[in-house]
Design an enzyme around this catalytic site. Structure first.
Site, PDB file in Angstrom:
ATOM      1  N   HIS A   1      -3.668  -5.588   1.501  1.00 25.13           N
ATOM      2  CA  HIS A   1      -3.347  -5.875   2.901  1.00 25.13           C
ATOM      3  C   HIS A   1      -3.811  -7.282   3.252  1.00 25.13           C
ATOM      4  O   HIS A   1      -4.745  -7.809   2.664  1.00 25.13           O
ATOM      5  CB  HIS A   1      -4.059  -4.884   3.820  1.00 25.13           C
ATOM      6  CG  HIS A   1      -3.558  -3.485   3.736  1.00 25.13           C
ATOM      7  ND1 HIS A   1      -2.357  -3.102   4.280  1.00 25.13           N
ATOM      8  CD2 HIS A   1      -4.104  -2.367   3.182  1.00 25.13           C
ATOM      9  CE1 HIS A   1      -2.183  -1.795   4.066  1.00 25.13           C
ATOM     10  NE2 HIS A   1      -3.222  -1.339   3.409  1.00 25.13           N
TER      11      HIS A   1
ATOM     12  N   CYS B   1       0.830  -1.199   0.000  1.00 27.04           N
ATOM     13  CA  CYS B   1       0.000   0.000   0.000  1.00 27.04           C
ATOM     14  C   CYS B   1       0.877   1.267   0.000  1.00 27.04           C
ATOM     15  O   CYS B   1       1.535   1.551  -0.997  1.00 27.04           O
ATOM     16  CB  CYS B   1      -0.970  -0.020   1.179  1.00 27.04           C
ATOM     17  SG  CYS B   1      -2.413   1.045   0.948  1.00 27.04           S
TER      18      CYS B   1
END
Length: 484
Positions: A424, A328
């Site tokens: 994630h 991310c």
């Protein structure tokens, strides 16, 4: 409602353990935290976000995630500004001083979410935030006594004996809070005891004599506590015993590190050392991988990374043939540029990235929030969730790492030594984690079933609380719903 004499007294994990214990007794249980402050967020099935502590508690209760379990989530972007998420949806970033005025308007959403959960459950376990003894924050409070009094929820106060001064903390809380708030408290729990619990019998008597509150038990230190996800990044600063394991991964502790529980499955592997490097220290040289985690403020943390000299360490590691991976915000930092034209995460502007991936990121558009399942580029199944604003494009995305329902995801350098993606939680997938780690130790055999272990630890925690707490007494208190 479990409130604490301070932060990190164990409220989150006590709530999770109680959720599993009461669920096993046949009750329909829901966790609830009116207000949480954390950059560790989970994505709900309907595309909202809540604190990951409430996600663990929901798992313990064996129920799907809901935005109502954490109606107000504060995600710090700076020391004085946070993104405010209400019932799963992000509002504009808010300064700390302005949030005090905003809280009064948020109480309605908090009570609405609580009523939603209460209507579908036998028992709602409510977790407070910080401490009710922070009387300077009592006006407009929605996290502790402000909520408890308005909703008529009985409170049990938790003290942490491991940090010392638990008698003063519990008695002192009774002394400083408003008498009507104190009347809402129906008893106390002493948590994290080490040694012979009988040695604290006199302490329990002293607390009850001075407060009038009964004890619901003393909880000895639960040795497997480190095997469950931690909510607060401060736990990453504690010493680790992993450093001598053969497969070594260095992780820079960014100032706004987010969703760091991505790394829990890696830390759980017996042959993997995940070495969190605090500010002011160089990244270790003798590692197989440098992994840059997520961040709530990518541009700010990119500048922070450079201020620590970690960019030099990363480049030296790469030039010596080392691997680098980003998740991310860490993925965004690996590119050539990161742009924030609207100042979504703070000040408008652009910064050059580390330049290890030929991609650029623009922080724009709607926030993407979705749980996903897919495969690695080799076909290995995996699952996780996306929670980001940035859009990343460039030549290296032609070498994606993952295949997801909405298309290819991630990027990889031409030599394969640098990669990143937005997903994630992907390391919780046992098969994918084994494939990922085999890049560095082809001979290793992965045997860890991470999700099964989390379930086992939750059951062990429930057993622990069944042994040491008066659960029948707590259930009786829960049925006294109403004002004190």
């Amino acid at each position: 409602m479990l409130q604490g004499t301070g932060s990190d007294v164990g409220k989150s994990l006590l709530t999770a353990g109680l959720a599993r214990a009461f669920t096993r007794r046949g009750l329909s249980v829901r966790p609830f935290k009116p207000q949480n402050m954390s950059n560790n967020a989970a994505v709900t099935p309907d595309g909202g976000e809540i604190g990951r502590a409430q996600a663990l508690q929901a798992r313990a209760a064996r129920v799907p995630l809901s935005v109502h379990m954490n109606p107000v989530l504060l995600k710090p972007e700076t020391d004085r500004r946070a993104q405010v998420v209400v019932q799963g949806r992000a509002l504009a970033p808010t300064e700390a001083a302005d949030y005090q005025a905003l809280k009064a308007r948020l109480l309605g959403s908090v009570l609405e979410s609580f009523a939603h959960l209460e209507a579908e459950a036998d028992l709602v376990l409510v977790e407070g935030a910080g401490s009710p003894a922070e009387i300077n924050l009592r006006a407009g409070d929605i996290a502790n006594m402000g909520f408890a009094r308005r909703a008529g929820v009985p409170v049990v106060l938790v003290g942490d004996i491991d940090r010392g001064g638990v008698i003063a903390a519990l008695v002192g809380t009774k002394t400083v809070i408003d008498p009507a708030d104190a009347a809402q408290i129906r008893g106390f729990i002493v948590n994290k005891f080490r040694g012979d619990v009988r040695l604290f019998d006199g302490g329990l008597t002293a607390i009850t004599e001075r407060t009038g509150w009964p004890s619901f038990g003393v909880v000895p230190w639960f040795r497997d506590i480190g095997l469950l996800p931690a909510e607060d990044a401060v736990t990453l600063e504690r010493p680790t015993t992993q450093a001598e394991r053969p497969l070594r991964i260095a992780v820079p502790m960014l100032s706004r590190i987010a969703n760091f529980d991505d790394l829990d499955p890696l830390r759980a592997e017996e042959d993997v050392a995940v070495i969190f490097t605090p500010p002011g220290q160089p990244l270790p040289r003798d590692v197989d991988l440098i992994l840059i985690p997520g961040s709530k403020a990518t541009l700010a943390d990119l500048a922070f990374l450079r201020a620590q000299g970690w960019d030099v360490d990363i480049m030296a590691h790469y030039r010596q043939g080392g691997a680098v991976f980003g998740i991310c915000g860490g993925y965004q930092m690996l590119g050539r540029w990161v742009h924030d034209p609207a100042g979504i995460e703070g000040v408008q502007g652009s910064q050059p990235g580390l330049g290890l991936l030929d991609v650029e990121t623009s922080l724009a558009g709607d926030k993407i929030l979705r749980p996903v399942a897919g495969t690695s580029i080799t076909g290995t199944p995996l699952y996780g969730y996306e929670i980001h604003i940035g859009r990343t494009q460039g030549p290296d995305t032609a070498r994606p790492l993952l295949t997801l329902p909405h298309g290819p995801e991630g990027a990889q350098s031409a030599d394969g030594s640098v990669g990143g993606c937005y997903l994630h939680g992907l390391f919780a997938s046992d098969a994918y984690r084994a494939e990922f780690l085999a890049q560095f130790r082809p001979e290793r055999r992965a045997a860890l079933g991470f999700e099964a272990r989390v379930e086992s630890v939750l059951d062990g925690l429930a057993d622990h609380l069944e042994t040491h707490l008066d659960l029948d007494g707590l259930w009786a208190v829960a049925q006294t719903r109403g004002g004190a």
